[in-house]
Motif scaffolding. Structure first.
Motif, mmCIF file in Angstrom:
data_model
loop_
_atom_site.group_PDB
_atom_site.id
_atom_site.type_symbol
_atom_site.label_atom_id
_atom_site.label_comp_id
_atom_site.label_asym_id
_atom_site.label_seq_id
_atom_site.Cartn_x
_atom_site.Cartn_y
_atom_site.Cartn_z
ATOM 1 N N ALA A 111 50.590 77.137 -50.892
ATOM 2 C CA ALA A 111 50.970 77.603 -49.555
ATOM 3 C C ALA A 111 49.757 78.166 -48.815
ATOM 4 O O ALA A 111 49.620 77.976 -47.600
ATOM 5 C CB ALA A 111 52.072 78.652 -49.664
ATOM 6 N N VAL A 112 48.885 78.869 -49.521
ATOM 7 C CA VAL A 112 47.667 79.394 -48.907
ATOM 8 C C VAL A 112 46.833 78.261 -48.334
ATOM 9 O O VAL A 112 46.301 78.342 -47.214
ATOM 10 C CB VAL A 112 46.855 80.199 -49.938
ATOM 11 N N ARG A 113 46.724 77.180 -49.088
ATOM 12 C CA ARG A 113 45.917 76.054 -48.623
ATOM 13 C C ARG A 113 46.544 75.379 -47.402
ATOM 14 O O ARG A 113 45.852 75.053 -46.440
ATOM 15 C CB ARG A 113 45.742 75.048 -49.761
ATOM 16 N N ILE A 114 47.865 75.172 -47.426
ATOM 17 C CA ILE A 114 48.535 74.566 -46.263
ATOM 18 C C ILE A 114 48.378 75.453 -45.044
ATOM 19 O O ILE A 114 48.148 74.975 -43.924
ATOM 20 C CB ILE A 114 50.026 74.328 -46.573
ATOM 21 N N ARG A 115 48.473 76.751 -45.238
ATOM 22 C CA ARG A 115 48.322 77.713 -44.130
ATOM 23 C C ARG A 115 46.928 77.592 -43.514
ATOM 24 O O ARG A 115 46.765 77.559 -42.289
ATOM 25 C CB ARG A 115 48.574 79.122 -44.668
ATOM 26 N N GLN A 116 45.904 77.521 -44.370
ATOM 27 C CA GLN A 116 44.533 77.398 -43.882
ATOM 28 C C GLN A 116 44.329 76.071 -43.161
ATOM 29 O O GLN A 116 43.754 76.034 -42.061
ATOM 30 C CB GLN A 116 43.567 77.508 -45.062
ATOM 31 N N TRP A 117 44.783 74.982 -43.764
ATOM 32 C CA TRP A 117 44.642 73.662 -43.144
ATOM 33 C C TRP A 117 45.304 73.629 -41.766
ATOM 34 O O TRP A 117 44.770 73.060 -40.820
ATOM 35 C CB TRP A 117 45.266 72.599 -44.038
ATOM 36 N N THR A 118 46.498 74.224 -41.680
ATOM 37 C CA THR A 118 47.236 74.215 -40.407
ATOM 38 C C THR A 118 46.472 74.958 -39.321
ATOM 39 O O THR A 118 46.300 74.458 -38.201
ATOM 40 C CB THR A 118 48.623 74.849 -40.602
ATOM 41 N N ALA A 119 46.016 76.164 -39.645
ATOM 42 C CA ALA A 119 45.302 76.973 -38.652
ATOM 43 C C ALA A 119 44.010 76.311 -38.203
ATOM 44 O O ALA A 119 43.584 76.488 -37.055
ATOM 45 C CB ALA A 119 45.014 78.358 -39.225
ATOM 46 N N GLU A 120 43.375 75.553 -39.089
ATOM 47 C CA GLU A 120 42.121 74.890 -38.745
ATOM 48 C C GLU A 120 42.319 73.680 -37.829
ATOM 49 O O GLU A 120 41.402 73.302 -37.100
ATOM 50 C CB GLU A 120 41.407 74.431 -40.014
ATOM 51 N N ARG A 121 43.519 73.073 -37.860
ATOM 52 C CA ARG A 121 43.705 71.783 -37.213
ATOM 53 C C ARG A 121 44.651 71.786 -36.009
ATOM 54 O O ARG A 121 44.612 70.855 -35.203
ATOM 55 C CB ARG A 121 44.215 70.758 -38.246
ATOM 56 N N PHE A 122 45.529 72.799 -35.905
ATOM 57 C CA PHE A 122 46.563 72.747 -34.878
ATOM 58 C C PHE A 122 46.636 74.050 -34.093
ATOM 59 O O PHE A 122 46.451 75.138 -34.652
ATOM 60 C CB PHE A 122 47.936 72.465 -35.506
ATOM 61 N N ALA A 123 46.956 73.930 -32.821
ATOM 62 C CA ALA A 123 47.224 75.106 -31.983
ATOM 63 C C ALA A 123 48.695 75.466 -32.147
ATOM 64 O O ALA A 123 49.575 74.894 -31.494
ATOM 65 C CB ALA A 123 46.896 74.807 -30.530
ATOM 66 N N VAL A 124 48.970 76.403 -33.046
ATOM 67 C CA VAL A 124 50.343 76.787 -33.378
ATOM 68 C C VAL A 124 50.466 78.303 -33.315
ATOM 69 O O VAL A 124 49.466 79.025 -33.239
ATOM 70 C CB VAL A 124 50.734 76.293 -34.790
ATOM 71 N N GLU A 125 51.712 78.772 -33.359
ATOM 72 C CA GLU A 125 51.969 80.206 -33.494
ATOM 73 C C GLU A 125 52.172 80.490 -34.980
ATOM 74 O O GLU A 125 53.229 80.192 -35.544
ATOM 75 C CB GLU A 125 53.207 80.615 -32.703
ATOM 76 N N LEU A 126 51.155 81.038 -35.606
ATOM 77 C CA LEU A 126 51.189 81.284 -37.046
ATOM 78 C C LEU A 126 51.739 82.673 -37.315
ATOM 79 O O LEU A 126 51.209 83.674 -36.823
ATOM 80 C CB LEU A 126 49.782 81.151 -37.625
ATOM 81 N N GLY A 127 52.825 82.734 -38.090
ATOM 82 C CA GLY A 127 53.463 84.009 -38.408
ATOM 83 C C GLY A 127 52.839 84.691 -39.603
ATOM 84 O O GLY A 127 51.839 84.238 -40.172
ATOM 85 N N ASN A 128 53.435 85.814 -39.995
ATOM 86 C CA ASN A 128 52.929 86.610 -41.124
ATOM 87 C C ASN A 128 53.131 85.897 -42.449
ATOM 88 O O ASN A 128 53.947 84.989 -42.589
ATOM 89 C CB ASN A 128 53.638 87.969 -41.175
ATOM 90 N N TRP A 129 52.389 86.368 -43.431
ATOM 91 C CA TRP A 129 52.550 85.940 -44.815
ATOM 92 C C TRP A 129 53.629 86.817 -45.437
ATOM 93 O O TRP A 129 53.456 88.022 -45.592
ATOM 94 C CB TRP A 129 51.226 86.100 -45.557
ATOM 95 N N ASN A 130 54.770 86.231 -45.755
ATOM 96 C CA ASN A 130 55.914 86.997 -46.265
ATOM 97 C C ASN A 130 56.010 86.842 -47.772
ATOM 98 O O ASN A 130 56.488 85.818 -48.271
ATOM 99 C CB ASN A 130 57.207 86.521 -45.604
ATOM 100 N N ALA A 131 55.559 87.854 -48.498
ATOM 101 C CA ALA A 131 55.584 87.808 -49.958
ATOM 102 C C ALA A 131 56.972 88.085 -50.522
ATOM 103 O O ALA A 131 57.173 87.995 -51.736
ATOM 104 C CB ALA A 131 54.585 88.813 -50.537
#
Length: 226
Positions: A111-131
């Motif tokens: 999930a950490v990797r998908i989160r990083q990939w997403t933020a690097e490639r797309f203009a999205v509204e990224l929410g918090n990391w919910n543990a």
């Protein structure tokens, strides 16, 4: 008595409890079957409500729940509150999308990797990391929101880059419960979503008719193309 066992019989014997295995050694399956049918295994009479209350306290539900009526629940499927709809909904009722990526203690690095990939490639509204579970989501997760213009790109990208995680992609309309339960798409397997209590926005209180998306990432990596 021969110590040679048929492999199939030995397999089933190994699946039984140690006590049953001792019975098999001592007298075989027939002896075990005889004990199962013995009076010691007969069902005991059900205790009276008074006896239950005397030993364990009083049930908060009372003692008449078995006689309560069991009416049919109200319809919760969108458009079926008063029977089948006469016409389809307009696809333009979808104003944006959410993607919820689910993980646990064994898969969070994916999930950490998908989160990083997403933020690097797309203009999205990224929410918090919910543990921990949050809102209608019953496992740890993170989410990102995106506009309908990105849907044809992000959906296939998630399909190919899920790393095996469960991902919920749902639209945002004026019906959040239906968005999560009936309009949803799943990447890989699905899982429960506790959204039955979600309500439509309170327009009288100034709530927006549809949840708004405000991108907060700045892409720096070009999307891979073949």
């Amino acid at each position: 008595m021969s110590q040679t066992h048929d492999p199939i019989d030995q397999h089933w014997a190994d699946l039984l409890s140690p006590g049953r295995r001792q019975l098999l050694r001592a007298g075989g399956l027939a002896a075990a079957g005889g004990l199962i049918g013995a009076p010691a295994f007969a069902a005991a009479p059900a205790p009276s409500p008074a006896a239950i209350a005397a030993h364990t306290g009083k049930s908060p539900w009372g003692y008449a729940t078995a006689t309560e009526p069991t009416p049919r629940p109200l319809a919760v499927r969108p458009g079926e509150e008063h029977g089948l709809p006469d016409r389809p909904r307009a696809y333009t009722d979808i104003k944006s999308y959410h993607a919820h990526i689910y993980f646990d203690e064994d898969s969070y690095e994916k999930a950490v990797r998908i989160r990083q990939w997403t933020a690097e490639r797309f203009a999205v509204e990224l929410g918090n990391w919910n543990a921990e579970p949050r809102g209608p989501h019953v496992t740890p997760s993170f989410y990102f929101g995106f506009g309908t213009d990105l849907q044809p790109l992000i959906l296939p990208w998630l399909q190919l880059n899920s790393l095996g995680l469960t991902i919920l992609v749902h639209p945002n309309t004026d019906d959040p419960r239906a968005d999560h339960l009936h309009y949803a798409l799943w990447v890989n397997r699905s899982q429960p979503v506790n959204a039955y209590g979600m309500k439509k926005p309170n327009l009288a209180a100034g709530e927006p008719a549809v949840e708004q998306i405000y991108p907060n990432t700045r892409p720096t990596v070009a999307i891979e193309r073949s």
